[in-house]
Design a protein around this motif. Structure first.
Motif, PDB file in Angstrom:
ATOM      1  N   LEU A 191       0.831  -1.199   0.000  1.00 35.63           N
ATOM      2  CA  LEU A 191       0.000   0.000   0.000  1.00 35.63           C
ATOM      3  C   LEU A 191       0.867   1.251   0.000  1.00 35.63           C
ATOM      4  N   GLY A 192       1.965   1.203   0.753  1.00 36.79           N
ATOM      5  CA  GLY A 192       2.884   2.334   0.765  1.00 36.79           C
ATOM      6  C   GLY A 192       3.502   2.575  -0.607  1.00 36.79           C
ATOM      7  N   CYS A 193       3.855   1.483  -1.297  1.00 39.22           N
ATOM      8  CA  CYS A 193       4.416   1.620  -2.655  1.00 39.22           C
ATOM      9  C   CYS A 193       3.395   2.214  -3.611  1.00 39.22           C
ATOM     10  N   ALA A 194       2.143   1.754  -3.510  1.00 36.26           N
ATOM     11  CA  ALA A 194       1.105   2.268  -4.403  1.00 36.26           C
ATOM     12  C   ALA A 194       0.844   3.750  -4.147  1.00 36.26           C
ATOM     13  N   LEU A 195       0.803   4.146  -2.871  1.00 34.81           N
ATOM     14  CA  LEU A 195       0.603   5.559  -2.537  1.00 34.81           C
ATOM     15  C   LEU A 195       1.790   6.398  -3.008  1.00 34.81           C
ATOM     16  N   ALA A 196       3.003   5.867  -2.801  1.00 34.05           N
ATOM     17  CA  ALA A 196       4.201   6.581  -3.253  1.00 34.05           C
ATOM     18  C   ALA A 196       4.186   6.744  -4.766  1.00 34.05           C
ATOM     19  N   ALA A 197       3.731   5.706  -5.474  1.00 34.24           N
ATOM     20  CA  ALA A 197       3.642   5.795  -6.935  1.00 34.24           C
ATOM     21  C   ALA A 197       2.673   6.897  -7.349  1.00 34.24           C
TER      22      ALA A 197
END
Length: 276
Positions: A191-197
């Motif tokens: 989820l953190g990666c998706a938000l960062a993306a």
């Protein structure tokens, strides 16, 4: 700012790829579209009630392009890698730059780009034709995005049109994203990666490009945008350990050069017509 925008966009795509094993490209794109919708709504502040039918249709078309472009690109990245996917996607702006031209130099550029694509997609037992097709679909969407943005910009003031399109696209992904995330519960890291993306590939480039275009001529900005496939290949190599062979690097260089010279040539012709 232009370097930061390009790097942010490609690092965002690489970070997104880290979440693919958990929530897949659809889940990542849904989160990215939600982030983009929130950011652009805050910046553009569209006046929904004042939109006419003549303004709504390009906004809705742009929203559909937003939704399709990001999903096809991220699905292609999952299958064929960041550098190759972004390079093939870049054929969209190149086609727009060359469209309608009858000049010999532009024909040479088109043939050179076609040869580079043949090198990049050369048939091998391991060739992923679906991944290549998805990247080419993203290219069609990017070309459509450029043309629709011109129409939206002409019919709606400021960033209202882009903001409205991003909001509609985010709304389209609400049920899709909810289903995907329900069946594939994201870990905190995914989820953190998706938000960062979403932040790196949507919010940062949009704001950086907005500021850069106040200081740099549009033609120079368009030429600099041509470096994105190179940045994508470098980021893919560093972040995702996706290494390209020398032939692929040469093909990327040809496509980048063709786009940069086509944009520069178009800008020169536009200046001549303006001064005539």
């Amino acid at each position: 700012m232009m370097v930061g925008s390009g790097l942010s966009n490609q690092v965002g795509a690489a970070v997104a790829a880290l979440a693919f094993p958990v929530i897949g490209p659809v889940g990542v794109v849904a989160v990215r579209q939600w982030v983009a919708g929130v950011v652009l709504l805050a910046v553009g502040r569209p006046r929904w009630r004042s939109f006419t039918a003549r303004q709504w249709w390009p906004v809705l078309a742009l929203a559909a392009v937003f939704a399709t472009m990001n999903l096809s690109l991220y699905s292609a990245i999952q299958r064929i890698g960041l550098g190759l996917a972004v390079t093939l996607e870049f054929l969209g702006p190149l086609a727009v730059a060359l469209a309608g031209s009858r000049r010999g130099a532009d024909l040479v550029r088109a043939l050179a780009a076609a040869g580079a694509v043949a090198v990049l997609t050369r048939p091998q037992p391991s060739t992923d034709y679906l991944g290549i097709g998805l990247a080419l679909l993203a290219a069609v969407c990017w070309g459509s995005y450029i043309l629709l943005n011109r129409t939206v910009g002409a019919r709606l003031p400021g960033a209202q049109g882009s903001a409205a399109a991003a909001a509609v696209s985010a709304a389209l992904y609400l049920p899709v994203g909810a289903v995907v995330l329900w069946h594939h519960p994201p870990s905190a890291g995914a989820l953190g990666c998706a938000l960062a993306a979403g932040v790196l590939s949507s919010a940062v480039p949009f704001l950086a490009d907005l500021l850069a275009l106040r200081r740099v001529p549009a033609a120079a900005f368009g030429i600099f945008m041509s470096v994105n496939p190179v940045l994508a290949a470098l980021v893919g190599m560093v972040v995702l350990d996706q290494r390209l062979d020398w032939a692929a690097w040469a093909a990327i260089a040809v496509i980048v050069s063709a786009n940069a010279t086509a944009v520069a040539s178009t800008a020169r012709r536009a200046r001549r017509r303006k001064n005539a």
